[in-house]
Design a protein around this motif. Sequence first.
Motif, short mmCIF file in Angstrom:
data_model
loop_
_atom_site.label_atom_id
_atom_site.label_comp_id
_atom_site.label_asym_id
_atom_site.label_seq_id
_atom_site.Cartn_x
_atom_site.Cartn_y
_atom_site.Cartn_z
N PHE A 142 -4.62 -1.30 8.04
CA PHE A 142 -3.71 -0.38 8.73
C PHE A 142 -2.71 -1.19 9.56
O PHE A 142 -3.08 -2.12 10.28
CB PHE A 142 -4.52 0.55 9.64
N TYR A 160 -13.16 3.89 12.13
CA TYR A 160 -11.90 3.16 12.27
C TYR A 160 -11.58 3.03 13.76
O TYR A 160 -12.16 3.72 14.59
CB TYR A 160 -10.77 3.81 11.47
N ILE A 167 -14.67 -1.04 9.88
CA ILE A 167 -13.56 -1.75 9.23
C ILE A 167 -12.57 -2.30 10.25
O ILE A 167 -11.46 -1.80 10.39
CB ILE A 167 -12.83 -0.82 8.22
N GLN A 171 -14.67 9.06 7.31
CA GLN A 171 -14.11 7.96 8.11
C GLN A 171 -13.41 8.57 9.32
O GLN A 171 -12.43 9.31 9.17
CB GLN A 171 -13.13 7.14 7.27
N ASP A 183 -10.16 -1.83 3.04
CA ASP A 183 -9.77 -0.44 3.26
C ASP A 183 -8.25 -0.34 3.44
O ASP A 183 -7.69 -0.91 4.36
CB ASP A 183 -10.46 0.10 4.51
N THR A 184 -7.60 0.39 2.51
CA THR A 184 -6.16 0.62 2.60
C THR A 184 -5.91 2.12 2.44
O THR A 184 -6.83 2.94 2.48
CB THR A 184 -5.40 -0.22 1.55
N LYS A 212 -9.74 -4.81 11.84
CA LYS A 212 -8.61 -5.50 11.23
C LYS A 212 -8.08 -6.55 12.17
O LYS A 212 -8.17 -6.43 13.39
CB LYS A 212 -7.49 -4.52 10.86
N SER A 256 -11.73 11.81 5.59
CA SER A 256 -11.40 11.03 6.77
C SER A 256 -10.83 11.98 7.82
O SER A 256 -10.05 12.88 7.49
CB SER A 256 -10.38 9.94 6.41
N TYR A 291 -0.26 3.60 4.23
CA TYR A 291 -0.02 2.29 4.84
C TYR A 291 1.09 1.52 4.12
O TYR A 291 1.59 0.52 4.64
CB TYR A 291 -1.29 1.43 4.83
N GLY A 300 -9.92 -3.69 7.38
CA GLY A 300 -8.87 -2.69 7.28
C GLY A 300 -7.49 -3.31 7.33
O GLY A 300 -7.27 -4.33 7.98
#
Length: 273
Positions: free
Chosen positions: A20, A183, A224, A157, A43-44, A226, A135, A48, A18
């Motif tokens: 984010f 997430y 995901i 999500q 994942d974007t 990050k 999401s 963002y 991700g």
Amino acid sequence: MPELTLNNGVTIPQLGFGVFQVPAEETQRVVEDAFEAGYRHIDTAAAYRNEAGVGAAIAASGIPREELFITTKLRNGEQGEAYDAFQRSRDALGLEVIDLYLIHWPVPSQGLFTQAWKEMEKLYQDQHIRAIGISNFLSDHVDTLLKEAEVVPAVNQIEVHPTFQQGDLATKCRDLGIAVEAYSPLGQGKDLNAEQVALVAAAHGTTPAQVILAWHLAQGTIVIPKSADSTRMRENFGAADLSLTESELAAITALEAGARIGSDPAVAAFTQL
């Protein structure tokens, strides 16, 4: 890397990356590092403001397009113009086809998410998107959408981590054929300090993050994490090779505390513009 098959037959790498809160000016470098670490699922989201950086990394990578899985999301304030918003995301990413496109939040106060879904269904039917999903949708939002939908969402999500598991919602989604994607899978780092997690990590000689990510993967959840640090990226990617015992999985599941970190989807109403 394990893959899951979504309800329309499309496969998705279960462990993704991700972006984010990754600054736009750093996104290309971070995603290139993620590719080098082995990630193929990125994942974007339009909100963002780093889709262009993701697209630049894809273009520079030389990785065949069919080996990548790219997700982006519809901004809350653009639910009334989902078709045009999608085109802007596609242009920013430099891609003809998006693998997964999500309604980022239901924003029930707007009353527009079913309208947005209808536009996304058309984009899906026209093969501009390989799978469409949602999401942050709670149970009642899912019910409202399904009353109007022709296409069942492929993914929901949602925030999921050991201290906030949303078990009833996750079970409902899976029963409906909707894959669960987590997430904030590490509780934004807060769940890494749990004694149970540390004990399991010590037993396997792994990191606490790998333990939590392996717990997600064992439940069939897409995850995901990050990190802007290439070493952590590689460590997290190694979670795919970690198998936990039933008792270890149960010990982590027992951490449930109802500790939501993000906004409550029942009332969240920010535009993201």
